[in-house]
Enzyme design. Structure first.
Site, mmCIF file in Angstrom:
data_model
loop_
_atom_site.group_PDB
_atom_site.id
_atom_site.type_symbol
_atom_site.label_atom_id
_atom_site.label_comp_id
_atom_site.label_asym_id
_atom_site.label_seq_id
_atom_site.Cartn_x
_atom_site.Cartn_y
_atom_site.Cartn_z
ATOM 1 N N ARG A 54 24.112 -11.615 -8.671
ATOM 2 C CA ARG A 54 22.700 -10.577 -8.575
ATOM 3 C C ARG A 54 21.465 -11.454 -10.330
ATOM 4 O O ARG A 54 22.032 -11.953 -10.834
ATOM 5 C CB ARG A 54 23.436 -9.388 -9.583
ATOM 6 C CG ARG A 54 22.684 -7.709 -9.806
ATOM 7 C CD ARG A 54 23.205 -7.045 -9.689
ATOM 8 N NE ARG A 54 23.916 -6.549 -8.513
ATOM 9 C CZ ARG A 54 24.150 -5.028 -8.126
ATOM 10 N NH1 ARG A 54 24.068 -4.373 -9.612
ATOM 11 N NH2 ARG A 54 24.739 -4.562 -7.113
ATOM 12 N N LYS A 90 31.637 -11.936 -9.707
ATOM 13 C CA LYS A 90 30.743 -12.133 -9.135
ATOM 14 C C LYS A 90 29.712 -12.825 -10.381
ATOM 15 O O LYS A 90 30.171 -13.503 -11.940
ATOM 16 C CB LYS A 90 30.299 -10.320 -9.595
ATOM 17 C CG LYS A 90 29.097 -9.763 -9.134
ATOM 18 C CD LYS A 90 29.705 -9.011 -7.604
ATOM 19 C CE LYS A 90 27.959 -8.221 -7.259
ATOM 20 N NZ LYS A 90 28.565 -8.441 -6.038
ATOM 21 N N THR A 160 30.343 -4.387 9.955
ATOM 22 C CA THR A 160 30.278 -3.268 8.768
ATOM 23 C C THR A 160 30.579 -2.481 9.603
ATOM 24 O O THR A 160 31.115 -1.031 9.158
ATOM 25 C CB THR A 160 28.862 -3.127 7.874
ATOM 26 O OG1 THR A 160 29.328 -4.442 6.845
ATOM 27 C CG2 THR A 160 28.723 -2.125 6.932
ATOM 28 N N GLY A 192 18.934 2.351 9.247
ATOM 29 C CA GLY A 192 19.619 1.203 8.948
ATOM 30 C C GLY A 192 19.512 -0.048 10.113
ATOM 31 O O GLY A 192 20.428 0.472 11.480
ATOM 32 N N VAL A 194 22.905 -0.434 9.487
ATOM 33 C CA VAL A 194 24.516 0.042 9.196
ATOM 34 C C VAL A 194 24.037 1.356 10.372
ATOM 35 O O VAL A 194 24.588 1.406 11.143
ATOM 36 C CB VAL A 194 24.761 0.153 9.112
ATOM 37 C CG1 VAL A 194 26.551 0.483 8.611
ATOM 38 C CG2 VAL A 194 25.334 -1.412 7.635
ATOM 39 N N ASP A 213 15.820 10.004 8.377
ATOM 40 C CA ASP A 213 15.386 8.517 7.794
ATOM 41 C C ASP A 213 14.056 8.973 7.087
ATOM 42 O O ASP A 213 13.359 10.207 7.719
ATOM 43 C CB ASP A 213 15.567 7.620 9.115
ATOM 44 C CG ASP A 213 15.165 6.067 7.984
ATOM 45 O OD1 ASP A 213 14.501 5.941 7.631
ATOM 46 O OD2 ASP A 213 16.739 5.393 8.307
ATOM 47 N N MET A 254 21.421 5.545 1.486
ATOM 48 C CA MET A 254 21.856 3.869 -0.509
ATOM 49 C C MET A 254 22.895 5.136 -1.396
ATOM 50 O O MET A 254 23.137 6.358 -0.599
ATOM 51 C CB MET A 254 20.619 4.552 -1.475
ATOM 52 C CG MET A 254 20.015 5.800 -1.231
ATOM 53 S SD MET A 254 18.731 6.509 -0.279
ATOM 54 C CE MET A 254 18.906 8.260 -0.408
ATOM 55 N N SER A 274 29.139 4.098 5.479
ATOM 56 C CA SER A 274 28.989 2.681 4.526
ATOM 57 C C SER A 274 27.670 2.877 2.957
ATOM 58 O O SER A 274 28.246 1.371 2.895
ATOM 59 C CB SER A 274 27.980 1.619 5.547
ATOM 60 O OG SER A 274 26.603 1.679 5.679
ATOM 61 N N ALA A 275 27.204 3.503 2.563
ATOM 62 C CA ALA A 275 25.968 3.454 1.788
ATOM 63 C C ALA A 275 27.466 3.104 0.823
ATOM 64 O O ALA A 275 28.875 3.759 0.204
ATOM 65 C CB ALA A 275 26.222 4.946 1.175
#
Ligand code: NAD
Length: 380
Positions: A54, A90, A160, A192, A194, A213, A254, A274-275
């Site tokens: 990240r 990470k 996913t 989106g 997914v 959306d 999100m 999935s978020a």
């Protein structure tokens, strides 16, 4: 002098306490390129650490350290839950992704990754892109999540979304006795990469689907597909989606969408999406339980992408990825059943499942073998 030494000893004590749950924390400093990064390896019981890198303009080194420690620990559990032969790791690069990037910085970062000699595999995360890692790849082979053109698995949203479908089937089986998708109504938040695929699959199965959306184009496209399939999609506002009369809420936009207000509005019997980090606070799982809403732990539901990225290290094979993704069905069912049997939350049951996997493998690792375990013997 003596006083100074004592002070630094106290600071070091605090530091080691902070990282006491981790195997290794590496600070990377390259003044020539401006690279300041931290790589955290949480646990390599199951295999080499795996986790993205990240890039963020952290306000302090402490903030960056806290983030990398938390995220790397999460990766240990994600890998264990998905039955991957990888541990948790990470990396964070301290800097502004829009102004502080350079090819040299990522090459320097690649050298630090390489120095860990396959203990840590990494790729993109928030603030980094594959274009950045093309530079890091000049210095190390321990990069994954790479484009198909470089031998990677490509679009992770395919496995996913498959994983979300398996989790939905398991949820239906647990709650209603039949895994059939067609017999239920779903409220999908986010169309989106997914969410769109999940929605298409549900429409094809004949299920009743509500969607929302902020992207008008995605809404138009899914409505066209609905018309073609003679299964019209019901479009809702972004605030209304929580209130629709569906069986399952499917968050695919999100994180942080489940808070006191939205949970109070939900009419569904389950949340499966999935978020990442859907719960604004982890203890909100109790509120869901009180309202009799079953929660499928997000990191189990959305593991398809991670399974795909991990598979690159064996030489990517789409069929194997989809086969491993299928196991999300039984994982989710097992977690629901244990939570019910032992009167615990689904997050607690998922946590226990991961800890069990780690403990079992710790025992296996005591067995000496002259050869490297084949599963750890990547080409690197
Ligand atoms: P994406 O960016 O392609 O899609 C997100 C969608 O949500 C977009 O269509 C966007 O317009 C919509 N959106 C944004 N704000 C919204 C709002 N307020 N209300 C409704 N919709 C809104 O992302 P994605 O790849 O489809 O991933 C979706 C979620 O799943 C993310 O949280 C991501 O972290 C998580 N996830 C994705 C993968 C993967 O393989 N892509 C893997 C694991 C987890």
């Amino acid at each position: 002098m003596m006083e100074q030494l004592d002070k630094s000893a106290i600071q070091m004590d605090g530091f080691f306490e902070k990282i006491s749950g981790h195997e290794q924390v590496m600070f990377c400093n390259d003044p020539a390129t401006g690279l300041k990064a931290i790589i955290a390896i949480h646990d390599t019981t199951l295999g080499p650490a795996l986790g993205g890198t990240r890039m963020h303009p952290y306000e302090s080194v402490e903030d960056a350290l806290e983030d990398v420690l938390r995220l790397s620990e999460g990766m240990t559990y994600k890998c264990a839950a998905a039955d991957l032969d990888f541990g948790g790791g990470k990396a964070v690069i301290i800097g502004d992704p829009s102004t502080d990037k350079s090819p040299a910085l990522f090459r320097a970062f690649g050298q630090f990754v390489d120095s860990l000699n396959s203990r840590f595999y990494t790729g993109t995360d928030m603030g980094t892109t594959m274009d950045d890692f093309v530079h890091a790849m000049k210095e190390t082979n321990y990069i994954n999540g790479i484009p198909e053109a470089y031998g990677g698995g490509g679009d992770t949203s395919i496995p996913t979304s498959e994983g979300v479908i398996y989790a939905l089937k398991a949820t239906n089986k647990h709650l209603f006795g039949s895994e059939k998708l067609s017999e239920r109504a779903y409220a999908i938040q986010g169309l989106g990469k997914v969410g769109f695929k999940v929605c298409e699959h549900l429409l094809e199965s004949g299920a009743s689907v509500y969607v929302t959306d902020i992207n008008e184009k995605a809404l138009e496209e899914i409505q066209a597909i609905g018309r073609q399939l003679k299964n019209p999609v019901k479009v809702e506002g972004t605030d209304e989606i929580y209130r629709v009369d569906a069986d399952v809420f499917v968050p695919c936009a999100m994180g942080g969408v489940l808070n006191e207000e939205t949970i109070a509005e939900l009419k569904v019997k389950a949340v499966v999406g999935s978020a990442n980090n859907q719960l604004a606070k982890e203890d909100l799982i109790e509120m869901l339980a009180t309202r009799d809403i079953l929660y499928a732990p997000d990191y189990i539901v959305n593991a398809g992408g991670l399974i795909s990225v991990a598979d690159e290290l064996y030489g990517f094979n789409q069929e194997r990825v989809l086969l491993k993704t299928k196991a999300i069905y039984s994982s989710i069912l097992e977690i629901y059943e244990q939570a019910k049997r032992e009167n615990m939350t689904t997050l607690e049951a998922a946590d226990l499942k991961c800890k069990r996997t780690l403990a079992e493998q710790k025992n296996r690792n005591n067995f000496f073998s002259r050869t490297k375990r084949p599963k750890w013997n990547f080409d690197g």
